[in-house]
Design a protein around this motif. Structure first.
Motif, PDB file in Angstrom:
ATOM      1  N   VAL A 143     -47.174 -80.568  -8.151  1.00  0.00           N
ATOM      2  CA  VAL A 143     -47.824 -79.943  -9.150  1.00  0.00           C
ATOM      3  C   VAL A 143     -48.564 -80.904 -10.120  1.00  0.00           C
ATOM      4  O   VAL A 143     -49.698 -80.507 -10.465  1.00  0.00           O
ATOM      5  CB  VAL A 143     -46.563 -79.384 -10.165  1.00  0.00           C
ATOM      6  N   LEU A 144     -48.177 -82.260 -10.013  1.00  0.00           N
ATOM      7  CA  LEU A 144     -49.005 -82.877 -10.952  1.00  0.00           C
ATOM      8  C   LEU A 144     -50.374 -83.601 -10.119  1.00  0.00           C
ATOM      9  O   LEU A 144     -51.422 -83.538 -11.023  1.00  0.00           O
ATOM     10  CB  LEU A 144     -48.319 -84.302 -11.077  1.00  0.00           C
ATOM     11  N   THR A 145     -50.552 -83.022  -8.952  1.00  0.00           N
ATOM     12  CA  THR A 145     -51.688 -83.344  -8.320  1.00  0.00           C
ATOM     13  C   THR A 145     -52.566 -82.298  -7.890  1.00  0.00           C
ATOM     14  O   THR A 145     -53.514 -82.261  -7.162  1.00  0.00           O
ATOM     15  CB  THR A 145     -51.443 -84.139  -6.908  1.00  0.00           C
ATOM     16  N   THR A 146     -52.134 -81.026  -8.538  1.00  0.00           N
ATOM     17  CA  THR A 146     -52.746 -79.813  -8.461  1.00  0.00           C
ATOM     18  C   THR A 146     -52.892 -79.094  -7.152  1.00  0.00           C
ATOM     19  O   THR A 146     -53.266 -78.151  -6.796  1.00  0.00           O
ATOM     20  CB  THR A 146     -54.244 -79.573  -8.968  1.00  0.00           C
ATOM     21  N   PHE A 147     -52.127 -79.688  -6.138  1.00  0.00           N
ATOM     22  CA  PHE A 147     -51.533 -78.916  -4.774  1.00  0.00           C
ATOM     23  C   PHE A 147     -50.786 -77.728  -5.117  1.00  0.00           C
ATOM     24  O   PHE A 147     -50.718 -76.801  -4.053  1.00  0.00           O
ATOM     25  CB  PHE A 147     -50.916 -80.035  -4.031  1.00  0.00           C
ATOM     26  N   ALA A 163     -54.408 -87.763 -17.830  1.00  0.00           N
ATOM     27  CA  ALA A 163     -55.351 -88.315 -18.406  1.00  0.00           C
ATOM     28  C   ALA A 163     -56.132 -87.058 -19.419  1.00  0.00           C
ATOM     29  O   ALA A 163     -57.470 -87.351 -19.394  1.00  0.00           O
ATOM     30  CB  ALA A 163     -56.510 -88.972 -17.320  1.00  0.00           C
ATOM     31  N   GLY A 164     -55.321 -86.719 -20.058  1.00  0.00           N
ATOM     32  CA  GLY A 164     -55.915 -85.762 -21.195  1.00  0.00           C
ATOM     33  C   GLY A 164     -56.344 -84.158 -20.378  1.00  0.00           C
ATOM     34  O   GLY A 164     -56.726 -83.244 -21.168  1.00  0.00           O
ATOM     35  N   HIS A 165     -56.126 -83.945 -19.079  1.00  0.00           N
ATOM     36  CA  HIS A 165     -56.293 -82.850 -18.485  1.00  0.00           C
ATOM     37  C   HIS A 165     -55.421 -82.116 -18.023  1.00  0.00           C
ATOM     38  O   HIS A 165     -54.539 -82.397 -17.306  1.00  0.00           O
ATOM     39  CB  HIS A 165     -57.697 -82.978 -17.523  1.00  0.00           C
ATOM     40  N   ASP A 166     -55.399 -80.725 -18.153  1.00  0.00           N
ATOM     41  CA  ASP A 166     -54.261 -79.573 -17.641  1.00  0.00           C
ATOM     42  C   ASP A 166     -54.525 -79.578 -16.350  1.00  0.00           C
ATOM     43  O   ASP A 166     -55.580 -79.276 -15.737  1.00  0.00           O
ATOM     44  CB  ASP A 166     -54.320 -78.456 -18.635  1.00  0.00           C
ATOM     45  N   VAL A 167     -53.573 -79.377 -15.454  1.00  0.00           N
ATOM     46  CA  VAL A 167     -53.386 -79.155 -14.198  1.00  0.00           C
ATOM     47  C   VAL A 167     -53.789 -77.829 -13.947  1.00  0.00           C
ATOM     48  O   VAL A 167     -54.307 -77.603 -12.581  1.00  0.00           O
ATOM     49  CB  VAL A 167     -52.154 -79.611 -13.496  1.00  0.00           C
ATOM     50  N   LEU A 168     -53.670 -76.698 -14.703  1.00  0.00           N
ATOM     51  CA  LEU A 168     -53.968 -75.425 -14.363  1.00  0.00           C
ATOM     52  C   LEU A 168     -55.421 -75.054 -14.898  1.00  0.00           C
ATOM     53  O   LEU A 168     -56.280 -74.399 -14.228  1.00  0.00           O
ATOM     54  CB  LEU A 168     -52.997 -74.442 -14.898  1.00  0.00           C
ATOM     55  N   ASP A 169     -55.576 -75.739 -16.337  1.00  0.00           N
ATOM     56  CA  ASP A 169     -57.034 -75.164 -16.765  1.00  0.00           C
ATOM     57  C   ASP A 169     -58.118 -76.286 -16.092  1.00  0.00           C
ATOM     58  O   ASP A 169     -59.379 -75.641 -16.037  1.00  0.00           O
ATOM     59  CB  ASP A 169     -56.985 -75.425 -18.097  1.00  0.00           C
ATOM     60  N   GLU A 170     -57.947 -77.478 -15.783  1.00  0.00           N
ATOM     61  CA  GLU A 170     -58.760 -78.456 -15.394  1.00  0.00           C
ATOM     62  C   GLU A 170     -58.550 -79.258 -14.000  1.00  0.00           C
ATOM     63  O   GLU A 170     -58.266 -80.369 -14.104  1.00  0.00           O
ATOM     64  CB  GLU A 170     -59.182 -79.473 -16.473  1.00  0.00           C
ATOM     65  N   PRO A 171     -58.226 -78.551 -12.917  1.00  0.00           N
ATOM     66  CA  PRO A 171     -57.810 -79.053 -11.644  1.00  0.00           C
ATOM     67  C   PRO A 171     -58.673 -80.078 -11.279  1.00  0.00           C
ATOM     68  O   PRO A 171     -58.310 -81.331 -10.884  1.00  0.00           O
ATOM     69  CB  PRO A 171     -57.349 -78.151 -10.727  1.00  0.00           C
ATOM     70  N   LEU A 172     -59.892 -79.881 -11.353  1.00  0.00           N
ATOM     71  CA  LEU A 172     -61.026 -80.602 -10.809  1.00  0.00           C
ATOM     72  C   LEU A 172     -61.108 -82.102 -11.495  1.00  0.00           C
ATOM     73  O   LEU A 172     -61.188 -83.056 -10.767  1.00  0.00           O
ATOM     74  CB  LEU A 172     -62.272 -80.046 -10.546  1.00  0.00           C
ATOM     75  N   GLU A 173     -60.967 -82.264 -12.937  1.00  0.00           N
ATOM     76  CA  GLU A 173     -60.978 -83.279 -13.635  1.00  0.00           C
ATOM     77  C   GLU A 173     -59.557 -84.079 -13.429  1.00  0.00           C
ATOM     78  O   GLU A 173     -59.742 -85.309 -13.430  1.00  0.00           O
ATOM     79  CB  GLU A 173     -61.014 -82.794 -15.106  1.00  0.00           C
ATOM     80  N   VAL A 174     -58.634 -83.435 -13.162  1.00  0.00           N
ATOM     81  CA  VAL A 174     -57.450 -84.051 -12.913  1.00  0.00           C
ATOM     82  C   VAL A 174     -57.547 -84.761 -11.613  1.00  0.00           C
ATOM     83  O   VAL A 174     -57.097 -86.217 -11.573  1.00  0.00           O
ATOM     84  CB  VAL A 174     -55.971 -83.262 -12.701  1.00  0.00           C
TER      85      VAL A 174
END
Length: 317
Positions: free
Chosen positions: A46-50, A61-72
Motif C-alpha cells: 500500500v505504501l509503495t502504491t502497488f 514525503a508529503g504525497h498521498d498514495v492515492l492522490d499522487e502515486p507517481l510523486e510517491v
C-alpha cells in the motif's frame, strides 16, 4: 517522511491490515516486525502504491498514495521480498534501463549508476549477466535498483530472505550505511535483523500494531524473578505490598516452592527490599534475579495478546 493514519486493507471479509496508525521521521531506520501473515507485506505494498487501501490514509514525503502515486514512486525505493530482475540482462545494462524508467536525467545517469554500483559493492560483477549471479548479488542489485534515483525513502521487504550468513551480514552492513542518507522502513520476521540495524520497532500482529517503541527502551525493560518456599498466595500478597512494586505474576509452583515475576515502577531494582520482606515472614528464599526483557519476549507477548484478542472478537460475533 511516512505518515499512516487508520490504514485498512480488506480482501472480502478478511482484514489484512486493520486500522493501523504510525509515522516515521527523517533519517530513521524502523523495523516492521511480525509473524508470517501479520500484514507486513500488504502494508508495504500500500505504501509503495502497488495496492490501494480500503480506507484510511498514507502519505510519503508529503504525497498521498492515492492522490499522487507517481510523486510517491519518485521519492520511494522499494525492494520486494522476491527481487524481480530481467535475468538475461547484464547488471549495468539493467540499472541503466531502470534509471531511464525512473526519470533519472540523462546528465546524471552515469554518475547515479556508478554510485549505486560502488555503494552496493557490485563492481566485480557489473558486466555479468544477472541470471549467472548468486542470490546474494541479486539482492544487492535489487538494492541498487531501489536507490538509483536517490529516493528519500527506502522500503525493504525481507531484504535478507534466503541469504547465507555471510551475505546476511553484508546486506545488514549496507542497510546501516544507507541509513545515513535515507529514511528506511524494513520488514522482517527475524528479530536479530531488527536488533542489528534498526533504532525503532513496530510489531504488527493480526493486521494491528501491537508495539511501537524505540529498541533501546524495549531493551531497558526488566522484571525480577523470585522463588521462595511457602504459601503462594501469602507470598504474592507480601511482594505486592513492597513500595515500588507495580504488579506480581505467579509463574509456577514446584513442590513447596512458588515462583513469581515482579514488575516494578520504572524498572527499579528492588531485590534487597523484596528479599527482606520474604525473609521477615520466614519464607526460605531460593532464587532472586533480574531478567532483562528481550525483543523476542516482547514479540511473543504482543503476538499472543493480539491472537487472543482476535479469537475473543470472533467468538463475540
Amino acid at each position: 517522511m511516512i505518515q499512516v493514519d487508520r490504514l485498512t486493507k480488506r480482501y472480502g471479509s478478511f482484514k489484512a491490515v486493520d486500522g493501523i496508525t504510525f509515522s516515521v521521521g527523517r533519517g530513521e531506520i524502523v523495523g516492521l516486525l511480525g509473524p508470517n501473515g501479520a500484514g507486513k507485506t500488504t502494508t508495504m505494498r500500500v505504501l509503495t502504491t502497488f495496492l490501494g487501501p480500503t480506507s484510511g490514509r498514507a502519505t510519503l514525503a508529503g504525497h498521498d498514495v492515492l492522490d499522487e502515486p507517481l510523486e510517491v514512486r519518485r521519492r520511494v525505493g522499494y525492494l520486494p521480498e522476491n527481487v524481480p530482475l530481467y535475468l538475461e540482462m547484464r547488471v549495468r545494462e539493467y540499472l541503466l534501463y531502470r534509471a531511464k524508467l525512473k526519470d533519472v536525467p540523462r546528465s546524471r545517469r552515469r554518475a547515479a549508476i556508478h554510485e549505486v554500483i560502488t555503494r552496493c559493492r557490485l563492481g566485480d560483477v557489473e558486466d555479468r549477466i544477472l541470471g549467472h549471479l548468486s542470490k546474494g548479488f541479486r539482492q544487492r542489485v535489487g538494492l541498487a535498483e531501489a536507490m538509483v534515483h536517490d529516493p528519500d525513502i527506502l522500503i525493504l521487504d525481507e531484504p535478507t530472505a534466503g541469504l547465507d550468513p555471510i551475505q546476511i551480514r553484508e546486506v545488514r552492513a549496507l542497510i546501516r550505511e544507507l541509513g545515513d542518507r535515507h529514511t528506511i522502513l524494513l520488514s522482517t520476521h527475524i528479530m536479530s535483523e531488527v536488533e542489528a540495524v534498526c533504532g525503532r520497532v513496530i510489531i504488527i500482529a493480526k493486521g494491528k500494531i501491537a508495539v511501537d517503541d524505540r529498541l533501546d527502551r524495549l531493551r531497558s525493560e526488566s522484571s525480577i524473578v523470585l522463588e521462595a518456599r511457602g504459601p503462594a498466595d501469602a507470598i504474592r500478597r507480601g511482594l505486592e505490598s513492597v513500595p515500588g512494586v507495580e504488579h506480581v505474576v505467579q509463574a509456577k509452583v514446584e513442590g513447596d516452592y512458588a515462583a513469581f515475576e515482579i514488575h516494578t515502577k520504572n524498572g527499579s531494582d528492588l531485590r534487597e527490599e523484596l528479599a527482606q520482606r520474604v525473609l521477615q515472614n520466614g519464607w526460605p528464599l531460593r532464587q532472586l534475579d533480574i531478567r532483562r526483557t528481550t525483543l523476542e519476549d516482547r514479540f511473543i507477548q504482543a503476538v499472543t495478546r493480539e491472537t487472543i484478542s482476535a479469537e475473543a472478537e470472533r467468538e463475540a460475533v
